[in-house]
Design an enzyme around this catalytic site. Structure first.
Site, PDB file in Angstrom:
ATOM      1  CB  CYS A  57      93.929 126.386  98.217  1.00  0.00           C
ATOM      2  SG  CYS A  57      94.629 125.066  99.232  1.00  0.00           S
ATOM      3  CD1 TRP A  72      63.919 132.261  65.851  1.00  0.00           C
ATOM      4  CD2 TRP A  72      64.037 130.156  66.595  1.00  0.00           C
ATOM      5  NE1 TRP A  72      63.795 132.297  67.224  1.00  0.00           N
ATOM      6  CE2 TRP A  72      63.866 131.021  67.713  1.00  0.00           C
ATOM      7  CE3 TRP A  72      64.143 128.792  66.838  1.00  0.00           C
ATOM      8  CZ2 TRP A  72      63.785 130.560  69.023  1.00  0.00           C
ATOM      9  CZ3 TRP A  72      64.083 128.323  68.152  1.00  0.00           C
ATOM     10  CH2 TRP A  72      63.900 129.207  69.219  1.00  0.00           C
ATOM     11  CE1 TYR A  91      65.656 127.492  71.831  1.00  0.00           C
ATOM     12  CE2 TYR A  91      65.449 125.248  71.001  1.00  0.00           C
ATOM     13  CZ  TYR A  91      65.249 126.183  72.006  1.00  0.00           C
ATOM     14  OH  TYR A  91      64.665 125.789  73.175  1.00  0.00           O
ATOM     15  CB  CYS A  97      92.121 123.332  97.147  1.00  0.00           C
ATOM     16  SG  CYS A  97      93.614 123.339  96.150  1.00  0.00           S
ATOM     17  NE  ARG A 116     103.055 115.798  95.610  1.00  0.00           N
ATOM     18  CZ  ARG A 116     103.951 116.451  96.339  1.00  0.00           C
ATOM     19  NH1 ARG A 116     105.148 116.695  95.843  1.00  0.00           N
ATOM     20  NH2 ARG A 116     103.660 116.875  97.556  1.00  0.00           N
ATOM     21  CG  ASP A 148      63.018 134.816  69.449  1.00  0.00           C
ATOM     22  OD1 ASP A 148      62.584 133.662  69.393  1.00  0.00           O
ATOM     23  OD2 ASP A 148      62.745 135.616  70.359  1.00  0.00           O
ATOM     24  CB  CYS A 193      96.537 121.160  96.550  1.00  0.00           C
ATOM     25  SG  CYS A 193      96.036 121.427  98.244  1.00  0.00           S
TER      26      CYS A 193
HETATM   27 ZN    ZN Z   1      95.336 123.620  97.757  1.00  0.00          ZN
END
Ligand code: ZN
Length: 501
Positions: free
Chosen positions: A38, A419, A423, A68, A63, A439, A65
Site C-alpha cells: 500500500c 507419463w 502431465y 491499494c 474495510r 520422462d 483500502c
Molecule cells: Zn491500502
C-alpha cells in the site's frame, strides 16, 4: 497464519511485492485493510494487525483500502503446502464461486465434515469458507466496477450477488459508498468496446514471462492459439458462447494484462479465474524456490530462470487430446496434427491474428473419423475413447478433488500411460506435486537412468515436484538439446523408458 509478525512487519515496512496477498494489514483508527504494497503512509506497528486473508480482515471489521485495492492483489497462494484440503477448497471456490450449496456441499465434495472444514479454514486463513467466498465475490464486483463499463445490473449478476438490491447493499455495507460513487473514484478507463474487457491480473514477482511464452508457443494449436509479439491469444467457448482472450505482460504493474472479448459477463469470473490458473498467477514462487534451492542442481536452474511457473491450460479436455496427439511424433508434428484436427472438427471462429477455429468438443470427437487427418488407428481410437469418457461424464475436469481417483480413471483408457496422466495432472489440475518420473528429459537433466532412481531423488522436492520438472525441462538456451524438452513426446518418453527398463 503461516507467517510470523516479524516477517509481515518487514514486508509491510519495505512494501515488498513478493508478499502481496500472502497477508493483509488491518489499520486501527482508519478501519481499512491494505496490501503489503500500500502506497499510503505507513502506520505505526502498534496500530496494525496482520491477517492471513482478506476475508479474515473483513471478518474483524476492516474495510478494503481504496488506494491499494486489496481486490487487485494476487490473492492467497494457490497451495499452502500444509493443507491439501484448504488448497482444494480454494480451487473449488474459484471454479464455482460457491454459489450453490454453500459450505455443506463444499465439505461433501472434499470428503470432510463441514465443521472440520470450517476449523481448517479458520486455522489457515483466519476466516470461514463462507466469508472467504463472500470476500472473493465482493472483490470481483469491485474489480468490475473499477475496470469495466458494465452496467451495475450486469455486475450484480456477474459477481454472483443474484440481484441488484443485494449487490448495492453488499457494496455499501463494506465500502460506505454506492457502486456508482465507487465508479466515479476509479481512474479514467480506456474506452472499451462492447463485450471487451481489460483486466490486470497481479502476480507476486518474479515472473518468467518469456519462459511461459516459450513453453506455450512450442505447443500452440494452429488456428486455436497463437503466440506472437510477446502475447498469447486463443479462442474460447463457454456454454456454447464463443469469444477469445489475449494475455500480455504488464511489467510496470507486476501483472498480466488480460484482454477478454466475450458476450456474457456472467462468465467473467470463471474466465479470469481460469486465466489466473493457466498462467499460475497464484503461485508463491519465492516460497517454492526457497524450498527447492536446497537441491544443488535445481539451485543453479532457479538462479538462471527466476520466476518460472508451471503452465496450466484453458481446457483439460483440449490438453488431453493435445497430449495424445503428441504420441510418437515430434512436438512440431503434433502441432500440425492438432491444427488439422481443429480445422476438420472444430467450429469456425474469427478473431484477430490467425485465430480461425474453436477447438472441437468431446461430442465432436467421440465418433469422429480421425483417420481422415492422417492419424494412426491406435492414436485415433485413444482420442475417441477419451472423448467418449469426457462426454459421458466418466472423466470430468471440473471440481476434481481427488486427483488419484481422477488419474486412475484416466489410465484405464487404452493408450494413456502414467507419463500422460502425470502431465495432465500437472497442467490441467494444477497439482504442484505431479511428476512424470519416467520422462527422458528429466532423467537426462538429473543424469539418472530410471524412473525409480528419479522418484527417490525427487522425494526431497515434495510438494513442489511439478516446479522442479519445469525447471529441469527449461534447459539454459545454449545447451538445450532438441530431444529433451521439445523433441520427444510423452509417449515416446514412456516407451523409451519402458524399453530401457
Ligand atoms: Zn491500502
Amino acid at each position: 497464519m503461516n507467517l510470523d509478525w516479524q516477517t509481515c512487519s518487514r514486508a509491510r515496512l519495505s512494501r515488498d511485492p513478493r508478499f502481496d496477498g500472502k497477508f493483509f494489514i488491518g489499520v486501527k483508527g482508519s478501519g481499512v485493510y491494505c496490501r503489503s504494497i500500500c502506497p499510503a503512509p505507513t502506520a505505526k506497528e502498534k496500530n496494525v494487525r496482520y491477517f492471513a486473508s482478506a476475508a479474515a480482515a473483513a471478518e474483524a471489521g476492516f474495510r478494503p483500502c481504496l488506494r491499494c485495492r486489496p481486490e487487485c492483489s494476487p490473492g492467497t497462494p494457490a497451495w499452502m503446502g500444509t493443507s491439501n484440503t484448504v488448497s482444494r477448497a480454494l480451487r473449488l471456490i474459484g471454479e464455482t464461486g460457491m454459489e450453490n450449496g454453500g459450505v455443506e456441499l463444499l465439505a461433501e465434495r472434499l470428503g470432510v465434515g463441514s465443521r472440520h472444514l470450517r476449523r481448517l479454514f479458520i486455522k489457515h486463513l483466519g476466516a470461514t469458507p463462507t466469508a472467504v467466498a463472500h470476500t472473493r465475490r465482493l472483490h470481483f464486483a469491485k474489480k468490475l466496477i473499477d475496470e469495466t463499463t458494465l452496467p451495475m445490473t450486469q455486475i450484480a449478476l456477474a459477481s454472483g450477488f443474484g440481484c441488484v438490491r443485494r449487490f448495492n447493499a453488499g457494496i455499501r455495507n463494506v465500502y460506505h459508498r454506492t457502486p456508482t460513487q465507487i465508479r466515479r473514484l476509479a481512474r479514467k478507463k480506456e474506452p472499451q468496446q462492447e463485450n471487451q474487457y481489460l483486466f490486470r491480473l497481479r502476480f507476486r514477482p518474479p515472473y518468467d514471462w518469456n519462459g511461459m511464452l516459450t513453453f506455450l508457443a512450442a505447443r500452440a494449436i494452429p488456428g486455436v492459439e497463437v503466440v506472437e509479439g510477446g502475447s498469447y491469444r486463443r479462442s474460447i467457448v463457454i456454454d456454447g458462447k464463443q469469444g477469445y482472450f489475449e494475455i500480455s505482460l504488464d511489467k510496470d504493474n507486476l501483472a498480466l494484462a488480460a484482454r477478454v472479448e466475450f458476450g456474457d459477463p456472467r462468465s467473467l469470473f470463471f474466465i479470469t479465474e481460469r486465466i489466473r490458473a493457466m498462467f499460475d498467477l497464484n503461485a508463491d514462487w519465492a516460497g517454492i524456490a526457497s524450498s527447492l534451492r536446497t537441491d544443488r542442481i535445481l539451485a543453479a536452474r532457479i538462479q538462471a530462470n527466476p520466476g518460472l511457473r508451471v503452465p496450466g491450460c484453458w481446457n483439460g479436455f483440449e490438453l488431453g487430446v493435445r497430449a495424445i496427439l503428441g504420441q510418437q511424433v515430434s512436438v512440431k508434428g503434433a502441432s500440425t496434427l492438432a491444427g488439422r484436427l481443429a480445422r476438420a472438427f472444430g467450429r469456425p471462429f474469427s478473431a484477430p491474428g490467425s485465430i480461425t477455429h474453436i477447438f472441437p468438443s468431446e461430442h465432436a470427437l467421440a465418433e469422429a473419423n480421425l483417420a481422415s487427418i492422417g492419424l494412426p488407428k491406435a492414436r485415433a481410437e485413444t482420442i475417441r475413447a477419451f472423448s467418449r469418457a469426457v462426454r459421458d461424464g466418466k472423466i470430468s475436469f471440473e471440481s476434481v478433488v481427488d486427483s488419484e481417483v481422477f488419474l486412475t480413471k484416466l489410465c484405464e483408457i487404452p493408450g494413456i500411460g502414467s507419463w500422460t496422466a502425470q502431465y495432465i495432472a500437472m497442467r490441467a489440475l494444477g497439482e504442484p506435486d505431479a511428476f512424470p518420473s519416467s520422462d527422458l528429459g528429466l532423467l537426462r537433466a538429473m543424469d539418472l537412468t530410471n524412473a525409480r532412481e528419479l522418484e527417490k531423488h525427487a522425494e526431497a522436492w515434495r510438494p513442489w515436484r511439478a516446479y522442479a520438472a519445469i525447471h529441469l525441462w527449461n534447459m539454459p538456451h545454449e545447451n538445450k538439446r532438441p530431444d529433451t524438452q521439445t523433441g520427444l513426446t510423452p509417449q515416446i518418453r514412456d516407451r523409451a523408458i519402458l524399453a530401457a527398463s
